[in-house]
Enzyme design. Structure first.
Site, PDB file in Angstrom:
ATOM      1  CG  ASP A 236      -2.190   0.657   0.928  1.00 38.03           C
ATOM      2  OD1 ASP A 236      -2.196   1.969   0.946  1.00 38.03           O
ATOM      3  OD2 ASP A 236      -3.313   0.383   1.079  1.00 38.03           O
TER       4      ASP A 236
ATOM      5  CE1 TYR B 182     -13.734   2.521  -7.288  1.00 34.30           C
ATOM      6  CE2 TYR B 182     -16.070   2.744  -7.705  1.00 34.30           C
ATOM      7  CZ  TYR B 182     -14.891   2.236  -7.059  1.00 34.30           C
ATOM      8  OH  TYR B 182     -15.234   1.081  -6.303  1.00 34.30           O
TER       9      TYR B 182
HETATM   10  N1  LIG Z   1     -16.031   0.827   0.169  1.00 30.89           N
HETATM   11  C1  LIG Z   1     -17.235   0.324  -0.843  1.00 30.89           C
HETATM   12  O1  LIG Z   1     -18.310   0.208  -0.434  1.00 30.89           O
HETATM   13  C2  LIG Z   1     -16.718  -0.538  -1.995  1.00 30.89           C
HETATM   14  C3  LIG Z   1     -17.833  -0.944  -2.710  1.00 30.89           C
HETATM   15  C4  LIG Z   1     -17.565  -1.684  -3.926  1.00 30.89           C
HETATM   16  C5  LIG Z   1     -15.995  -2.238  -4.374  1.00 30.89           C
HETATM   17  N2  LIG Z   1     -15.364  -1.706  -3.490  1.00 30.89           N
HETATM   18  C6  LIG Z   1     -14.037  -1.588  -3.763  1.00 30.89           C
HETATM   19  O2  LIG Z   1     -13.190  -2.456  -2.726  1.00 30.89           O
HETATM   20  C7  LIG Z   1     -11.872  -1.924  -2.530  1.00 30.89           C
HETATM   21  C8  LIG Z   1     -11.545  -1.187  -1.339  1.00 30.89           C
HETATM   22  O3  LIG Z   1     -12.305   0.076  -1.271  1.00 30.89           O
HETATM   23  P1  LIG Z   1     -12.313   0.975  -0.063  1.00 30.89           P
HETATM   24  O4  LIG Z   1     -13.582   1.713  -0.142  1.00 30.89           O
HETATM   25  O5  LIG Z   1     -11.671   0.376   0.979  1.00 30.89           O
HETATM   26  O6  LIG Z   1     -11.107   2.002  -0.622  1.00 30.89           O
HETATM   27  P2  LIG Z   1     -10.030   2.609   0.179  1.00 30.89           P
HETATM   28  O7  LIG Z   1      -9.567   4.027  -0.464  1.00 30.89           O
HETATM   29  O8  LIG Z   1     -10.365   2.942   1.699  1.00 30.89           O
HETATM   30  O9  LIG Z   1      -8.681   1.863   0.261  1.00 30.89           O
HETATM   31  C9  LIG Z   1      -7.845   1.658  -0.857  1.00 30.89           C
HETATM   32  C10 LIG Z   1      -6.539   1.413  -0.451  1.00 30.89           C
HETATM   33  O10 LIG Z   1      -5.699   1.463  -1.847  1.00 30.89           O
HETATM   34  C11 LIG Z   1      -4.469   2.200  -1.447  1.00 30.89           C
HETATM   35  N3  LIG Z   1      -3.796   2.799  -2.631  1.00 30.89           N
HETATM   36  C12 LIG Z   1      -4.366   3.713  -3.362  1.00 30.89           C
HETATM   37  N4  LIG Z   1      -3.614   3.906  -4.409  1.00 30.89           N
HETATM   38  C13 LIG Z   1      -2.649   2.976  -4.254  1.00 30.89           C
HETATM   39  C14 LIG Z   1      -1.346   2.637  -4.983  1.00 30.89           C
HETATM   40  N5  LIG Z   1      -0.940   3.629  -6.206  1.00 30.89           N
HETATM   41  N6  LIG Z   1      -0.525   1.758  -4.565  1.00 30.89           N
HETATM   42  C15 LIG Z   1      -0.896   1.096  -3.492  1.00 30.89           C
HETATM   43  N7  LIG Z   1      -1.993   0.997  -2.852  1.00 30.89           N
HETATM   44  C16 LIG Z   1      -2.853   2.259  -3.176  1.00 30.89           C
HETATM   45  C17 LIG Z   1      -5.035   3.166  -0.581  1.00 30.89           C
HETATM   46  O11 LIG Z   1      -3.782   3.799   0.181  1.00 30.89           O
HETATM   47  C18 LIG Z   1      -5.887   2.383   0.325  1.00 30.89           C
HETATM   48  O12 LIG Z   1      -5.372   1.916   1.526  1.00 30.89           O
HETATM   49  C19 LIG Z   1     -11.730  -1.070  -3.961  1.00 30.89           C
HETATM   50  O13 LIG Z   1     -11.163  -1.773  -4.960  1.00 30.89           O
HETATM   51  C20 LIG Z   1     -12.857  -0.656  -4.173  1.00 30.89           C
HETATM   52  O14 LIG Z   1     -13.159  -0.215  -5.562  1.00 30.89           O
HETATM   53  C21 LIG Z   1     -15.496  -0.661  -2.246  1.00 30.89           C
END
Ligand SMILES: NC(=O)c1ccc[n+]([C@@H]2O[C@H](COP(=O)([O-])OP(=O)(O)OC[C@H]3O[C@@H](n4cnc5c(N)ncnc54)[C@H](O)[C@@H]3O)[C@@H](O)[C@H]2O)c1
Length: 261
Positions: free
Chosen positions: A36, A150
């Site tokens: 991360d 997105y």
């Molecule tokens: N939160 C939701 O309700 C939801 C719904 C559907 C899908 N998702 C999917 O679940 C996953 C997690 O979502 P989330 O809401 O917890 O997101 P989030 O933003 O809380 O977490 C994403 C993580 O990715 C890391 N990150 C971002 N860019 C990066 C990079 N270049 N290199 C390494 N790490 C990097 C961030 O630091 C963070 O820790 C995602 O793929 C998202 O599309 C989430």
């Protein structure tokens, strides 16, 4: 345990959702390297995991970092069985998105998955196969106001998953995607100011379960797909969305009676 003795890489384990996924994989017996850009959250994620967790600060949008993720995992555990690509960027200005935003977000959300897949493939193949789980979203299938990049990235991930599954099958590598609905996560925690009850009541009309999901509930689907129990599953997109995608525009409101009213 589903993942006893397996070695996994999880990208994006630094926030609530990713932490739950990492913890679930470890609870199921896996050792996990978390990659991360968020060093503080990443270290927190592995703090209580002992020898089963390792954090690497890495920007998966760069080829050097992708190579380091693989070499650190091999250096620590000597094999790679599972890859979960969860890291994402929400950088998206809808119709006003610039080219730079498009390329930056697609690089993290989509291109990194292809690069990581290619980087782990020979190592999975060398030990008889593996499993890759790419995180997509309900956003891959519907339009949402003010969001372009997105959802497009998430739709492309579903297709990339099929392509990877086809070309990696000869190496006994299964590739699937998981599409969560609203899931209790860092962004929901932030926007609702930590109010889960409010989050659930906002989510209720468009999830058959009448609530947002818990990250552990999605993590259990990921752990299953990562495991040998899912040996016949590849190239599929798994809804972990509380029935969001089963519901149409009529929601759960009987529409026909409105004609008679
Ligand atoms: N939160 C939701 O309700 C939801 C719904 C559907 C899908 N998702 C999917 O679940 C996953 C997690 O979502 P989330 O809401 O917890 O997101 P989030 O933003 O809380 O977490 C994403 C993580 O990715 C890391 N990150 C971002 N860019 C990066 C990079 N270049 N290199 C390494 N790490 C990097 C961030 O630091 C963070 O820790 C995602 O793929 C998202 O599309 C989430």
């Amino acid at each position: 345990m589903l993942l006893s003795g397996k070695v996994a890489i999880v990208t994006g384990g630094a926030t609530l959702f990713g932490q739950a996924v990492v913890q679930t994989l470890v609870d199921e017996g896996a050792s996990v390297l978390v990659a991360d850009i968020n060093a503080e959250g990443g270290r927190d994620c592995v703090a209580a995991l002992g020898d089963s967790g390792l954090f690497l600060e890495a920007d998966i949008g760069s080829d050097d970092a992708v190579a380091r993720v693989v070499s650190e995992t091999l250096g620590r555990w000597g094999r790679i069985d599972v890859l979960v690509t969860l890291a994402c960027s929400y950088n998206d200005a809808g119709a006003d998105s610039t080219r730079e935003q498009w390329l930056a977000t697609l690089n993290v959300n989509l291109v990194s998955m292809a690069m990581l897949g290619g980087a782990v493939r020979p190592h999975m193949a060398a030990t008889g196969g593996g499993s890759i789980v790419n995180l997509s979203s309900i956003s891959s299938k519907v339009a949402q106001t003010g969001r372009w990049i997105y959802p497009v990235s998430k739709a492309a991930i579903v297709q990339l998953t099929r392509n990877m599954a086809m070309d990696y099958a000869s190496d006994r590598i299964r590739v699937n995607s998981v599409s969560p609905g609203w899931t209790w996560s860092a962004i929901m925690d932030l926007l609702s100011k930590g109010d889960r009850t409010k989050t659930d009541s906002v989510a209720a009309p468009f999830h058959l379960t009448g609530r947002a999901g818990d990250p552990q509930e999605v993590a259990h689907v990921i752990a299953f797909l990562a495991s040998d129990r899912a040996s016949i599953v590849t190239g599929a997109d798994w809804a972990a969305d509380g029935g969001y995608s089963a519901m149409g525009p009529e929601q759960v409101v009987p529409a026909i009676p409105l004609l008679e009213a």
